[in-house]
Design an enzyme around this catalytic site. Sequence first.
Site: not given
Ligand code: 13P
Length: 248
Positions: A9, A11, A94, A96, A166, A172, A212
């Site tokens: 992903n 982002k 997601h 976010e 997740e 992150g 992560s």
């Molecule tokens: P990270 O791997 O950067 O922690 O992000 C995970 C994520 O949100 C994947 O959709």
Amino acid sequence: MRIPFIAGNWKMYKTQAEAEAFANEFVKLYSGTDVRAAICAPFTDLRYLVDAFRGTGIGVGAQNVHYEDEGAFTGEISADMLSEIGVDFCIVGHSERRQYFAETNETVNLKVKKLLEKGIAPIMCVGESLEQRDSGELYDFVRTQLEEGLAGVEKDDLPKIVIAYEPIWAIGTGRTATPEQAEDMCAFIRNTLIEIYDEESADEVIIQYGGSVKPANATEIMNQVEIDGALVGGASLKAEDFMAIIDF
Ligand code: 13P
């Protein structure tokens, strides 16, 4: 038999020029593995990536979609627009998007159903906050996300959906869930799917862990019985790191 599936992903990272540089490197590294892989990229990279990955087996995903077919929805993208250019997957729900863009279980559900109608596989994200984990509400919260996100989805369509667990506190932050925590919730997710649907269709669903994931922890996460893949944020931005995760 569930084939492991690792998705990146990106982002809001990578211009098309940066996506090109990634694809050139990644296509060379990827050949010869039997783990499925996909990159979920910003809209502006999708057409390029579909071309670049054609014939390689590497899938391409979007990170959002609108649930209407078309209309006066400034700034939005429809499932037909994605399917016409050859997009295979789309992330929905997601954390976010739930946090910053008011995505709810109800809109997640509408998007999941629209994607299925248009032949794009949804990657539906669920996962609890740290407060919910600490207060013991995590299972009820994730169950509700599953029940409401999948409401009205037919049993035959269930295996087309990828569920990504997740935990918000692991995204992150560098703070990965332990393999036991991730396995425990992925098993809970599978059991919930068995309750809602049946064992046969729930058994086919790919359940990913995200939060992560990096080359150093991919093996222990992927070795868990109920974890069939990973949704990788930061570590999917470098072809070498992403490939190291696929090679877990
Ligand atoms: P990270 O791997 O950067 O922690 O992000 C995970 C994520 O949100 C994947 O959709």
